[in-house]
Write a protein that holds these residues in place. Sequence first.
Motif, mmCIF file in Angstrom:
data_model
loop_
_atom_site.group_PDB
_atom_site.id
_atom_site.type_symbol
_atom_site.label_atom_id
_atom_site.label_comp_id
_atom_site.label_asym_id
_atom_site.label_seq_id
_atom_site.Cartn_x
_atom_site.Cartn_y
_atom_site.Cartn_z
ATOM 1 N N LEU A 185 2.248 -7.554 -0.101
ATOM 2 C CA LEU A 185 3.508 -6.815 -0.184
ATOM 3 C C LEU A 185 4.509 -7.318 0.846
ATOM 4 O O LEU A 185 5.709 -7.406 0.562
ATOM 5 N N ASP A 186 4.037 -7.660 2.044
ATOM 6 C CA ASP A 186 4.944 -8.230 3.044
ATOM 7 C C ASP A 186 5.545 -9.537 2.537
ATOM 8 O O ASP A 186 6.742 -9.787 2.691
ATOM 9 N N ILE A 187 4.742 -10.363 1.885
ATOM 10 C CA ILE A 187 5.231 -11.637 1.345
ATOM 11 C C ILE A 187 6.119 -11.396 0.130
ATOM 12 O O ILE A 187 7.253 -11.858 0.066
ATOM 13 N N GLY A 188 5.606 -10.654 -0.838
ATOM 14 C CA GLY A 188 6.300 -10.487 -2.111
ATOM 15 C C GLY A 188 7.573 -9.664 -2.037
ATOM 16 O O GLY A 188 8.503 -9.884 -2.807
ATOM 17 N N LEU A 189 7.615 -8.714 -1.111
ATOM 18 C CA LEU A 189 8.812 -7.876 -0.968
ATOM 19 C C LEU A 189 9.657 -8.309 0.229
ATOM 20 O O LEU A 189 10.624 -7.647 0.569
ATOM 21 N N GLU A 190 9.230 -9.413 0.859
ATOM 22 C CA GLU A 190 9.940 -9.987 2.002
ATOM 23 C C GLU A 190 10.200 -8.939 3.083
ATOM 24 O O GLU A 190 11.292 -8.831 3.627
ATOM 25 N N ARG A 191 9.116 -8.193 3.414
ATOM 26 C CA ARG A 191 9.245 -7.113 4.405
ATOM 27 C C ARG A 191 9.092 -7.599 5.835
ATOM 28 O O ARG A 191 9.718 -7.080 6.727
ATOM 29 N N GLU A 192 8.209 -8.528 6.064
ATOM 30 C CA GLU A 192 7.870 -8.974 7.416
ATOM 31 C C GLU A 192 7.664 -10.485 7.398
ATOM 32 O O GLU A 192 7.541 -11.086 6.348
ATOM 33 N N ASP A 193 7.566 -11.068 8.576
ATOM 34 C CA ASP A 193 7.147 -12.459 8.675
ATOM 35 C C ASP A 193 5.634 -12.463 8.520
ATOM 36 O O ASP A 193 4.896 -12.215 9.479
ATOM 37 N N ALA A 194 5.180 -12.693 7.302
ATOM 38 C CA ALA A 194 3.752 -12.583 6.991
ATOM 39 C C ALA A 194 2.917 -13.580 7.779
ATOM 40 O O ALA A 194 1.800 -13.261 8.191
ATOM 41 N N LEU A 195 3.445 -14.757 7.984
ATOM 42 C CA LEU A 195 2.690 -15.770 8.727
ATOM 43 C C LEU A 195 2.435 -15.308 10.157
ATOM 44 O O LEU A 195 1.322 -15.436 10.666
ATOM 45 N N GLU A 196 3.434 -14.738 10.779
ATOM 46 C CA GLU A 196 3.275 -14.244 12.144
ATOM 47 C C GLU A 196 2.339 -13.030 12.194
ATOM 48 O O GLU A 196 1.492 -12.918 13.061
ATOM 49 N N ARG A 197 2.497 -12.122 11.244
ATOM 50 C CA ARG A 197 1.721 -10.889 11.267
ATOM 51 C C ARG A 197 0.271 -11.094 10.831
ATOM 52 O O ARG A 197 -0.651 -10.542 11.412
ATOM 53 N N TRP A 198 0.053 -11.875 9.769
ATOM 54 C CA TRP A 198 -1.263 -11.930 9.141
ATOM 55 C C TRP A 198 -2.047 -13.211 9.397
ATOM 56 O O TRP A 198 -3.249 -13.251 9.156
ATOM 57 N N GLY A 199 -1.405 -14.273 9.858
ATOM 58 C CA GLY A 199 -2.087 -15.544 10.038
ATOM 59 C C GLY A 199 -2.967 -15.560 11.277
ATOM 60 O O GLY A 199 -2.480 -15.708 12.382
ATOM 61 N N ARG A 200 -4.273 -15.431 11.074
ATOM 62 C CA ARG A 200 -5.212 -15.405 12.200
ATOM 63 C C ARG A 200 -5.703 -16.797 12.579
ATOM 64 O O ARG A 200 -6.169 -17.012 13.687
ATOM 65 N N ASP A 201 -5.654 -17.732 11.627
ATOM 66 C CA ASP A 201 -6.119 -19.096 11.890
ATOM 67 C C ASP A 201 -5.416 -20.038 10.919
ATOM 68 O O ASP A 201 -4.613 -19.607 10.092
ATOM 69 N N VAL A 202 -5.709 -21.332 11.031
ATOM 70 C CA VAL A 202 -5.006 -22.311 10.201
ATOM 71 C C VAL A 202 -5.335 -22.154 8.715
ATOM 72 O O VAL A 202 -4.484 -22.406 7.862
ATOM 73 N N VAL A 203 -6.538 -21.730 8.411
ATOM 74 C CA VAL A 203 -6.919 -21.538 7.012
ATOM 75 C C VAL A 203 -6.114 -20.393 6.403
ATOM 76 O O VAL A 203 -5.563 -20.512 5.300
ATOM 77 N N GLU A 204 -6.033 -19.285 7.124
ATOM 78 C CA GLU A 204 -5.261 -18.152 6.615
ATOM 79 C C GLU A 204 -3.769 -18.479 6.566
ATOM 80 O O GLU A 204 -3.070 -18.071 5.640
ATOM 81 N N ALA A 205 -3.281 -19.231 7.530
ATOM 82 C CA ALA A 205 -1.873 -19.638 7.516
ATOM 83 C C ALA A 205 -1.573 -20.475 6.276
ATOM 84 O O ALA A 205 -0.536 -20.282 5.627
ATOM 85 N N ALA A 206 -2.471 -21.375 5.923
ATOM 86 C CA ALA A 206 -2.288 -22.185 4.719
ATOM 87 C C ALA A 206 -2.304 -21.308 3.470
ATOM 88 O O ALA A 206 -1.512 -21.510 2.542
ATOM 89 N N SER A 207 -3.188 -20.312 3.444
ATOM 90 C CA SER A 207 -3.267 -19.387 2.314
ATOM 91 C C SER A 207 -1.975 -18.583 2.186
ATOM 92 O O SER A 207 -1.479 -18.357 1.080
ATOM 93 N N ILE A 208 -1.423 -18.156 3.311
ATOM 94 C CA ILE A 208 -0.173 -17.385 3.303
ATOM 95 C C ILE A 208 0.975 -18.253 2.789
ATOM 96 O O ILE A 208 1.794 -17.796 1.980
ATOM 97 N N ARG A 209 1.032 -19.499 3.220
ATOM 98 C CA ARG A 209 2.087 -20.408 2.731
ATOM 99 C C ARG A 209 1.962 -20.625 1.220
ATOM 100 O O ARG A 209 2.960 -20.619 0.500
#
Length: 183
Positions: free
Chosen positions: A35-59
């Motif tokens: 929802l943060d990504i799809g509704l552009e509510r927050e910087d999802a990468l900053e909030r949810w990216g715990r490691d490089v794998v998750e950061a790639a998934s968020i992108r």
Amino acid sequence: MASKMKPAEGAMTLAEMKEFAGFSASTQRYVRRALDIGLEREDALERWGRDVVEAASIRAQARMYERLPELRALMPDDSDLDAIEPFMAPLVTVSAFDLGQGRLTSFSAYRFLYERLVGAEVRPWLPAAFCAAAALPHLHPDLRRKLLQSISEAAATASGWSNRQPAFFPQWVEKVEATALPN
């Protein structure tokens, strides 16, 4: 003057909150992230990216969700076969991405997310998109089985759907330290 919520709206919001609370912690986290990504509510990468794998998934998810405005605009008003293809193909593709992440493990979690990402008008199309995406070969056979078994006969064969927009949109809540109350 404060506006009051009608009793039925409050009851429906509470039902939505209860449904969300029934999802696993990883599903809840994924829904909030999506929802943060799809509704552009927050910087999802900053909030949810715990490691490089998750950061790639968020992108990758953000790239996939670039299709959401088009999906909202292409929503068919009825079952006109000419209007279905331009809508269903990207809906199944985005759905396949989300299901492939392994965090939406039931139709109810999928429906909960997509009603909020796309809008209440998508409800009639969700069983077909979910079944199509859940049956794709990119998913492990055990996950395909679990997903396809999660959709109830009632959901798959509903004769009508509510057009009431969801009221509860779960968000990240910062933890606060408990403070002792003065005696």
